[in-house]
Design a protein around this motif. Structure first.
Motif, PDB file in Angstrom:
ATOM      1  N   GLU A   1      -5.804   9.472   6.722  1.00  0.00           N
ATOM      2  CA  GLU A   1      -5.319   8.170   7.183  1.00  0.00           C
ATOM      3  C   GLU A   1      -5.357   7.123   6.087  1.00  0.00           C
ATOM      4  O   GLU A   1      -4.426   6.329   5.930  1.00  0.00           O
ATOM      5  CB  GLU A   1      -6.157   7.718   8.382  1.00  0.00           C
ATOM      6  CG  GLU A   1      -5.707   6.403   8.982  1.00  0.00           C
ATOM      7  CD  GLU A   1      -6.477   6.036  10.239  1.00  0.00           C
ATOM      8  OE1 GLU A   1      -6.370   4.864  10.660  1.00  0.00           O
ATOM      9  OE2 GLU A   1      -7.173   6.915  10.792  1.00  0.00           O
ATOM     10  N   SER A   2      -6.432   7.096   5.294  1.00  0.00           N
ATOM     11  CA  SER A   2      -6.552   6.090   4.242  1.00  0.00           C
ATOM     12  C   SER A   2      -5.524   6.323   3.137  1.00  0.00           C
ATOM     13  O   SER A   2      -4.980   5.363   2.566  1.00  0.00           O
ATOM     14  CB  SER A   2      -7.971   6.092   3.662  1.00  0.00           C
ATOM     15  OG  SER A   2      -8.275   7.339   3.060  1.00  0.00           O
ATOM     16  N   VAL A   3      -5.223   7.589   2.833  1.00  0.00           N
ATOM     17  CA  VAL A   3      -4.206   7.903   1.832  1.00  0.00           C
ATOM     18  C   VAL A   3      -2.830   7.452   2.323  1.00  0.00           C
ATOM     19  O   VAL A   3      -2.048   6.856   1.566  1.00  0.00           O
ATOM     20  CB  VAL A   3      -4.202   9.413   1.520  1.00  0.00           C
ATOM     21  CG1 VAL A   3      -2.965   9.797   0.697  1.00  0.00           C
ATOM     22  CG2 VAL A   3      -5.464   9.800   0.771  1.00  0.00           C
ATOM     23  N   ALA A   4      -2.514   7.714   3.586  1.00  0.00           N
ATOM     24  CA  ALA A   4      -1.228   7.297   4.143  1.00  0.00           C
ATOM     25  C   ALA A   4      -1.083   5.778   4.091  1.00  0.00           C
ATOM     26  O   ALA A   4      -0.027   5.256   3.704  1.00  0.00           O
ATOM     27  CB  ALA A   4      -1.098   7.800   5.571  1.00  0.00           C
ATOM     28  N   GLN A   5      -2.138   5.066   4.467  1.00  0.00           N
ATOM     29  CA  GLN A   5      -2.068   3.607   4.456  1.00  0.00           C
ATOM     30  C   GLN A   5      -1.879   3.070   3.048  1.00  0.00           C
ATOM     31  O   GLN A   5      -1.100   2.153   2.806  1.00  0.00           O
ATOM     32  CB  GLN A   5      -3.338   3.017   5.083  1.00  0.00           C
ATOM     33  CG  GLN A   5      -3.353   1.504   5.164  1.00  0.00           C
ATOM     34  CD  GLN A   5      -2.167   0.948   5.934  1.00  0.00           C
ATOM     35  OE1 GLN A   5      -1.732   1.516   6.924  1.00  0.00           O
ATOM     36  NE2 GLN A   5      -1.620  -0.175   5.461  1.00  0.00           N
ATOM     37  N   ARG A   6      -2.595   3.672   2.101  1.00  0.00           N
ATOM     38  CA  ARG A   6      -2.474   3.240   0.707  1.00  0.00           C
ATOM     39  C   ARG A   6      -1.079   3.541   0.175  1.00  0.00           C
ATOM     40  O   ARG A   6      -0.509   2.740  -0.576  1.00  0.00           O
ATOM     41  CB  ARG A   6      -3.542   3.945  -0.136  1.00  0.00           C
ATOM     42  CG  ARG A   6      -3.540   3.556  -1.608  1.00  0.00           C
ATOM     43  CD  ARG A   6      -3.915   2.112  -1.796  1.00  0.00           C
ATOM     44  NE  ARG A   6      -4.033   1.788  -3.211  1.00  0.00           N
ATOM     45  CZ  ARG A   6      -3.710   0.605  -3.732  1.00  0.00           C
ATOM     46  NH1 ARG A   6      -3.251  -0.363  -2.945  1.00  0.00           N
ATOM     47  NH2 ARG A   6      -3.855   0.380  -5.019  1.00  0.00           N
ATOM     48  N   ALA A   7      -0.510   4.682   0.558  1.00  0.00           N
ATOM     49  CA  ALA A   7       0.850   5.023   0.125  1.00  0.00           C
ATOM     50  C   ALA A   7       1.854   3.998   0.627  1.00  0.00           C
ATOM     51  O   ALA A   7       2.759   3.582  -0.107  1.00  0.00           O
ATOM     52  CB  ALA A   7       1.223   6.421   0.621  1.00  0.00           C
TER      53      ALA A   7
END
Length: 325
Positions: free
Chosen positions: A274-280
């Motif tokens: 989830e954190s990677v998706a948000q950062r992307a």
């Protein structure tokens, strides 16, 4: 946006002191000819245009027999059908289950998941999920990307099947299109629905707000259906650009999972974090090449949706996402 159609839309402003034609002509016949090149004269009475597909979705669901509603067989899909069903008092059934519904709605190809049913699979799904006397609404907004043979793979080509289903079981099949995606004109609001019979079309027309489709949108549609070069480019370039984008992102992020058929104009990606998706999403937006988060609306926060774009724009995206590594 296709240039000739854009010019036609711009020129139509000169006629905006008149109401748009109430019968939506000649744009309606032009779209019918696009959908059914040989049989458009006998098919066009089942077709009606709307102020985007959203207006027509709401009108068809308002006409539908009350009771239960269910989405297609995929774990999520475009939410406008669910919103309209909820607002009109339907009992919402989950996508997984064996209960047939009074109204069933399937987005095919499915936005955002990229799932796709061929015609025989689509017919089997309708048979298993719609009650006699019910409505099946099939959204084929992304179908024209399929190939030059998209018509043969579309439910719009299945008039005998649709007529038999209505005659024998009272099931009404509606095929919905949003034309703003294929022709890059989302601001114009332009949609259509192919009804099972001309009587169904007239029933929608009776409750549709008069002059629903404006002069500019009608002029755009009347011109854009003749832009065969634009469609050839779409069919040729989309799978090439999509594959290149998938390959480049997959080489950077081998743990990401990429979904969807090769002809689709977007890529549905599970980043598994989830954190990677948000950062992307944040990095892409800051670089001017935004991608969609799967969190809002779909409640799938590890997913992102990336549009298929010119390689130069993918260069910008890839450079921005390098910061995730």
């Amino acid at each position: 946006m296709p240039s000739a159609a854009k010019q036609a839309a711009t020129s139509s402003i000169e006629h905006s002191h008149h109401y748009p034609p109430a019968d939506q002509e000649p744009a309606k016949s032009s779209l019918a000819r696009f959908l059914w090149p040989s049989e458009f004269e006998t098919e066009r009475d089942r077709l009606i245009l709307g102020n985007g597909a959203s207006e027509l979705i709401d009108l068809v669901i308002r006409m539908a027999p009350r009771g239960t509603w269910r989405p297609g067989p995929f774990y999520t899909q475009y939410k406008e059908y669910e919103r309209s069903a909820r607002n009109n008092g339907f009992e919402l059934l989950p996508f997984a289950g064996n209960d047939r519904a009074n109204v069933a709605c399937l987005v095919n190809p499915c936005n955002p998941t990229g799932d796709y049913l061929e015609l025989d699979e689509l017919k089997a799904w309708i048979a298993s999920n719609v009650l006699p006397g019910g409505y099946a609404i099939i959204d084929e907004s992304m179908q024209p990307w399929h190939s030059e043979q998209f018509r043969e793979h579309s439910l719009t080509s299945q008039r005998e099947y649709v007529e038999a289903l209505y005659r024998e079981q009272g099931i009404s099949v509606f095929v919905m299109h949003s034309w703003t995606k294929l022709w890059c004109c989302t601001g114009l609001r332009l949609g259509s629905v192919v009804c099972p019979t001309a009587e169904h079309m007239r029933a929608i027309k009776k409750i549709q707000v008069p002059w629903s489709v404006n002069t500019v949108a009608l002029a755009f549609l009347n011109a854009v259906v003749d832009d065969t070069a634009y469609l050839r480019d779409t069919w040729e370039l989309t799978p090439l650009w999509r594959k290149e984008t998938v390959d480049r992102l997959q080489s950077l992020f081998p743990d990401w999972v990429f979904h969807g058929r090769d002809f689709l104009s977007w890529i549905w990606i599970d980043t598994r974090d989830e954190s990677v998706a948000q950062r992307a999403v944040e990095l892409a937006r800051a670089a001017g090449v935004p991608v969609r988060s799967g969190g809002p609306g779909y409640n799938l926060p590890t997913f992102i949706r990336v549009a298929v774009r010119h390689p130069a724009k993918v260069d910008v995206l890839v450079e921005a996402l390098q910061k995730l590594r």
